[in-house]
Design a protein around this motif. Structure first.
Motif, PDB file in Angstrom:
ATOM      1  N   ILE A  40     -10.526 -14.310  27.167  1.00  0.00           N
ATOM      2  CA  ILE A  40     -11.832 -13.848  26.687  1.00  0.00           C
ATOM      3  C   ILE A  40     -12.443 -14.929  25.792  1.00  0.00           C
ATOM      4  O   ILE A  40     -11.724 -15.540  24.997  1.00  0.00           O
ATOM      5  CB  ILE A  40     -11.673 -12.525  25.887  1.00  0.00           C
ATOM      6  N   PRO A  41     -13.748 -15.175  25.896  1.00  0.00           N
ATOM      7  CA  PRO A  41     -14.394 -16.154  25.012  1.00  0.00           C
ATOM      8  C   PRO A  41     -14.127 -15.823  23.538  1.00  0.00           C
ATOM      9  O   PRO A  41     -14.019 -14.651  23.159  1.00  0.00           O
ATOM     10  CB  PRO A  41     -15.882 -16.021  25.341  1.00  0.00           C
ATOM     11  N   GLU A  42     -14.012 -16.853  22.714  1.00  0.00           N
ATOM     12  CA  GLU A  42     -13.558 -16.704  21.336  1.00  0.00           C
ATOM     13  C   GLU A  42     -14.358 -15.683  20.523  1.00  0.00           C
ATOM     14  O   GLU A  42     -13.783 -14.860  19.811  1.00  0.00           O
ATOM     15  CB  GLU A  42     -13.564 -18.049  20.622  1.00  0.00           C
ATOM     16  N   GLU A  43     -15.670 -15.716  20.612  1.00  0.00           N
ATOM     17  CA  GLU A  43     -16.489 -14.790  19.807  1.00  0.00           C
ATOM     18  C   GLU A  43     -16.213 -13.335  20.199  1.00  0.00           C
ATOM     19  O   GLU A  43     -16.037 -12.473  19.337  1.00  0.00           O
ATOM     20  CB  GLU A  43     -17.976 -15.109  19.981  1.00  0.00           C
ATOM     21  N   GLN A  44     -16.149 -13.070  21.493  1.00  0.00           N
ATOM     22  CA  GLN A  44     -15.856 -11.712  21.958  1.00  0.00           C
ATOM     23  C   GLN A  44     -14.414 -11.324  21.617  1.00  0.00           C
ATOM     24  O   GLN A  44     -14.139 -10.179  21.275  1.00  0.00           O
ATOM     25  CB  GLN A  44     -16.069 -11.598  23.465  1.00  0.00           C
ATOM     26  N   ARG A  45     -13.513 -12.298  21.707  1.00  0.00           N
ATOM     27  CA  ARG A  45     -12.114 -12.033  21.379  1.00  0.00           C
ATOM     28  C   ARG A  45     -11.964 -11.625  19.921  1.00  0.00           C
ATOM     29  O   ARG A  45     -11.218 -10.707  19.586  1.00  0.00           O
ATOM     30  CB  ARG A  45     -11.292 -13.289  21.676  1.00  0.00           C
ATOM     31  N   ARG A  46     -12.705 -12.257  19.051  1.00  0.00           N
ATOM     32  CA  ARG A  46     -12.643 -11.929  17.615  1.00  0.00           C
ATOM     33  C   ARG A  46     -13.109 -10.484  17.390  1.00  0.00           C
ATOM     34  O   ARG A  46     -12.505  -9.741  16.622  1.00  0.00           O
ATOM     35  CB  ARG A  46     -13.523 -12.906  16.828  1.00  0.00           C
ATOM     36  N   LYS A  47     -14.180 -10.089  18.073  1.00  0.00           N
ATOM     37  CA  LYS A  47     -14.686  -8.721  17.944  1.00  0.00           C
ATOM     38  C   LYS A  47     -13.674  -7.715  18.482  1.00  0.00           C
ATOM     39  O   LYS A  47     -13.460  -6.654  17.892  1.00  0.00           O
ATOM     40  CB  LYS A  47     -16.025  -8.572  18.672  1.00  0.00           C
ATOM     41  N   LEU A  48     -13.049  -8.052  19.594  1.00  0.00           N
ATOM     42  CA  LEU A  48     -12.021  -7.171  20.165  1.00  0.00           C
ATOM     43  C   LEU A  48     -10.838  -7.044  19.208  1.00  0.00           C
ATOM     44  O   LEU A  48     -10.300  -5.956  19.006  1.00  0.00           O
ATOM     45  CB  LEU A  48     -11.549  -7.709  21.518  1.00  0.00           C
ATOM     46  N   PHE A  49     -10.450  -8.144  18.599  1.00  0.00           N
ATOM     47  CA  PHE A  49      -9.359  -8.130  17.627  1.00  0.00           C
ATOM     48  C   PHE A  49      -9.693  -7.222  16.449  1.00  0.00           C
ATOM     49  O   PHE A  49      -8.865  -6.406  16.022  1.00  0.00           O
ATOM     50  CB  PHE A  49      -9.076  -9.554  17.141  1.00  0.00           C
TER      51      PHE A  49
END
Length: 125
Positions: A106-115
């Motif tokens: 997942i792209p980093e920005e979206q991954r951070r939100k998912l985290f």
């Protein structure tokens, strides 16, 4: 009898190979050995020599220290066995490995939100 360090190193090899989406056959070919030998390394049945571990690290693009991360001091064998058991449960879980691999795709920005979402949900549970 399997030595806990050999089991831990084998699980770390399998974990990294899985994270890269590589088969045992592909790793074996890249290192110059048969996939059956990779199987034996990953289960801890065979001990990995230093030079072979170097080759595997080169193919898997990790430092040698990666294979020993999470392992207790060599002088604390009881603790080493406990760490191998605890780490092995997660690394042996195919679903967990697939989840981690998908997560890093997942792209980093979206991954951070998912985290952040996962952290909030786990706090509520």
């Amino acid at each position: 009898m399997k030595h806990p360090v050999d089991v831990h190193v084998g699980k770390r090899i399998r974990h990294r190979r899985w994270m890269l989406g590589m088969t045992q056959q592909q790793l074996g070919e890249a290192v110059g050995i048969k996939f059956q030998q990779i199987q034996k390394y990953e289960t801890g049945m065979n001990r990995v020599s230093a030079s072979r571990l170097w080759d595997i690290g080169q193919v898997l693009d990790v430092r040698i220290a990666f294979f020993f991360e999470g392992l207790a001091s060599e002088y604390d064998q009881d603790s080493a066995r406990d760490n191998v058991d605890q780490a092995g449960d997660l690394l042996a879980d195919r679903e967990a490995l697939e989840l981690v691999r998908s997560y890093y795709a997942i792209p980093e920005e979206q991954r951070r939100k998912l985290f952040d979402l996962a952290r909030v949900l786990s706090d509520v549970a």
